[in-house]
Design an enzyme around this catalytic site. Structure first.
Site, PDB file in Angstrom:
ATOM      1  N   ASN A   9       4.192   6.700   6.601  1.00 33.05           N
ATOM      2  CA  ASN A   9       3.763   7.893   7.324  1.00 33.05           C
ATOM      3  C   ASN A   9       3.724   7.526   8.805  1.00 33.05           C
ATOM      4  OD1 ASN A   9       2.491  10.087   8.429  1.00 33.05           O
ATOM      5  ND2 ASN A   9       0.545   9.821   7.326  1.00 33.05           N
ATOM      6  N   TRP A  10       4.732   7.990   9.519  1.00 30.45           N
ATOM      7  CA  TRP A  10       4.829   7.630  10.947  1.00 30.45           C
ATOM      8  C   TRP A  10       3.786   8.347  11.792  1.00 30.45           C
ATOM      9  CZ3 TRP A  10      10.779   7.533  12.494  1.00 30.45           C
ATOM     10  CH2 TRP A  10      11.399   6.490  11.785  1.00 30.45           C
ATOM     11  N   LYS A  11       3.142   9.377  11.221  1.00 29.28           N
ATOM     12  CA  LYS A  11       2.195  10.211  11.980  1.00 29.28           C
ATOM     13  C   LYS A  11       2.877  10.709  13.264  1.00 29.28           C
ATOM     14  CE  LYS A  11      -1.519   7.861   9.653  1.00 29.28           C
ATOM     15  NZ  LYS A  11      -2.892   7.383   9.615  1.00 29.28           N
ATOM     16  N   HIS A  94      -3.488  15.462   4.135  1.00 26.77           N
ATOM     17  CA  HIS A  94      -3.885  14.179   4.727  1.00 26.77           C
ATOM     18  C   HIS A  94      -5.253  14.350   5.393  1.00 26.77           C
ATOM     19  CE1 HIS A  94      -3.941  10.625   7.264  1.00 26.77           C
ATOM     20  NE2 HIS A  94      -3.005  10.135   6.469  1.00 26.77           N
ATOM     21  N   GLU A  96      -6.360  13.389   8.108  1.00 28.99           N
ATOM     22  CA  GLU A  96      -6.310  13.760   9.527  1.00 28.99           C
ATOM     23  C   GLU A  96      -6.120  15.271   9.677  1.00 28.99           C
ATOM     24  OE1 GLU A  96      -3.336  10.863  10.547  1.00 28.99           O
ATOM     25  OE2 GLU A  96      -4.847   9.299  10.279  1.00 28.99           O
ATOM     26  N   GLU A 166      -6.605   7.851  -0.315  1.00 28.93           N
ATOM     27  CA  GLU A 166      -6.768   7.243   1.000  1.00 28.93           C
ATOM     28  C   GLU A 166      -8.225   7.382   1.440  1.00 28.93           C
ATOM     29  OE1 GLU A 166      -2.759   7.063   3.256  1.00 28.93           O
ATOM     30  OE2 GLU A 166      -3.792   8.900   3.809  1.00 28.93           O
ATOM     31  N   GLY A 172      -6.498   3.291   9.404  1.00 28.65           N
ATOM     32  CA  GLY A 172      -6.358   2.878  10.801  1.00 28.65           C
ATOM     33  C   GLY A 172      -7.492   2.010  11.306  1.00 28.65           C
ATOM     34  N   SER A 212      -4.846   1.063   5.751  1.00 26.12           N
ATOM     35  CA  SER A 212      -4.702  -0.301   6.261  1.00 26.12           C
ATOM     36  C   SER A 212      -3.926  -1.226   5.314  1.00 26.12           C
ATOM     37  CB  SER A 212      -6.074  -0.905   6.596  1.00 26.12           C
ATOM     38  OG  SER A 212      -6.692  -0.174   7.644  1.00 26.12           O
ATOM     39  N   GLY A 233       0.556   3.685   7.014  1.00 25.42           N
ATOM     40  CA  GLY A 233       0.592   4.253   8.361  1.00 25.42           C
ATOM     41  C   GLY A 233       1.147   3.242   9.351  1.00 25.42           C
ATOM     42  N   GLY A 234       0.253   2.609  10.099  1.00 21.90           N
ATOM     43  CA  GLY A 234       0.631   1.702  11.196  1.00 21.90           C
ATOM     44  C   GLY A 234       1.715   0.696  10.839  1.00 21.90           C
TER      45      GLY A 234
HETATM   46  P1  13P Z   1      -2.939   3.085   8.156  1.00 26.43           P
HETATM   47  O1  13P Z   1      -2.018   2.348   7.218  1.00 26.43           O
HETATM   48  O2  13P Z   1      -2.540   2.993   9.586  1.00 26.43           O
HETATM   49  O3  13P Z   1      -4.375   2.730   7.908  1.00 26.43           O
HETATM   50  O4  13P Z   1      -2.801   4.651   7.794  1.00 26.43           O
HETATM   51  C1  13P Z   1      -2.936   5.047   6.479  1.00 26.43           C
HETATM   52  C2  13P Z   1      -2.546   6.476   6.373  1.00 26.43           C
HETATM   53  O5  13P Z   1      -3.245   7.351   6.842  1.00 26.43           O
HETATM   54  C3  13P Z   1      -1.265   6.779   5.727  1.00 26.43           C
HETATM   55  O6  13P Z   1      -1.136   8.154   5.473  1.00 26.43           O
END
Ligand code: 13P
Length: 248
Positions: A9-11, A94, A96, A166, A172, A212, A233-234
């Site tokens: 997930n590149w966000k 998600h 967020e 999640e 994050g 994470s 994510g990251g």
């Molecule tokens: P991180 O891997 O950066 O913690 O993000 C997780 C996430 O929200 C994937 O959708």
């Protein structure tokens, strides 16, 4: 047998140049053909990424969509628009989007139903806050989110849904649920699905962990019995990290 899914997930990250470099490196580095690899990039990069992944095993996903077919919804993107660009998956609900954009379970449910109607596979995200975990409300929260999001999703459709657990406190932050904690909640989600759809169907549905996930913890998390992959994510923005998670 559930095929593991590792989704990046590149966000709100990435541009044409970085996408080209990242996808080129991924195509060279991914060795594990037993895993389904997915990139969920921003809307503006879908066309570019779609071209770049042609001929590879990497699949294409979006990070959100609207529940109506079309109309006066400024700034929104419909399922048909995603389908036109060969999008196969869409992340829905998600944390967020729930926290920052105030998406409710009822909105998430409408999006899940629309995605399924249009043959896009939803990756439904659920997870508790730190406060809820500390108050031992994790299971209540997860159960409510799963059941509300899957209202009116029938037995034929549920097979196309992926669920991602999640925990919000692990996103994050560098904090991960321990593999045992993650596996326990993922197992609980499977129980919810078993009660709603029966054991045979529940055994076919993929449930991912996200929060994470890094090369250092991926193997242990992904080897847990109930966990069928990761939503990353990251670490999905760094070719070497994402490759090493996929090749776990
Ligand atoms: P991180 O891997 O950066 O913690 O993000 C997780 C996430 O929200 C994937 O959708």
């Amino acid at each position: 047998m559930r095929k593991p899914l590792i989704a990046g997930n590149w966000k709100m990250n990435g541009d044409m140049k970085t996408s080209y470099k990242l996808i080129t490196e991924l195509k060279e580095g991914i060795l594990n053909s037993d895993v389904e690899t997915l990139i969920c990039c921003p809307f503006t990069l879908i066309n570019e990424v779609s071209t770049l992944i042609k001929g590879s095993n990497i699949k294409l996903g979006a990070q959100n969509m609207h529940w109506e077919n079309k109309g006066a919804y400024t700034g929104e993107i419909s399922a048909d628009m995603l389908k036109e660009l060969d999008v196969e998956y869409v992340i829905l609900g998600h944390s967020e989007r729930r926290e920052i954009f105030l998406e409710t379970d009822s909105i998430v449910n409408k999006k899940v139903l629309k995605a399924l109607e249009k043959n896009i596979k939803p990756i439904l995200c659920v997870g508790e806050t730190l406060e809820e975990r500390e108050k031992k409300q994790t299971k209540d929260k997860i159960k409510e989110q799963v059941l509300r999001a899957l209202e009116n999703v029938d037995e034929n459709e549920i097979i196309n849904v992926v669920i991602a657990y999640e925990p919000i406190w692990a996103i994050g932050t560098g904090k991960t649920a321990t593999p045992v904690e993650a596996n326990e909640v993922v197992g609980f989600i499977r129980e919810i699905l078993e009660n709603k759809y029966g054991v045979d169907i529940s055994e076919e549905i993929r449930i991912l962990y996200g929060g994470s996930v890094k090369p250092e913890n991926a193997t242990e998390i992904l080897n847990k019995q109930d966990i069928d992959g990761a939503l990353v994510g990251g670490a999905s923005l760094k070719a070497n990290d994402f490759i090493s998670i996929i090749n776990f």
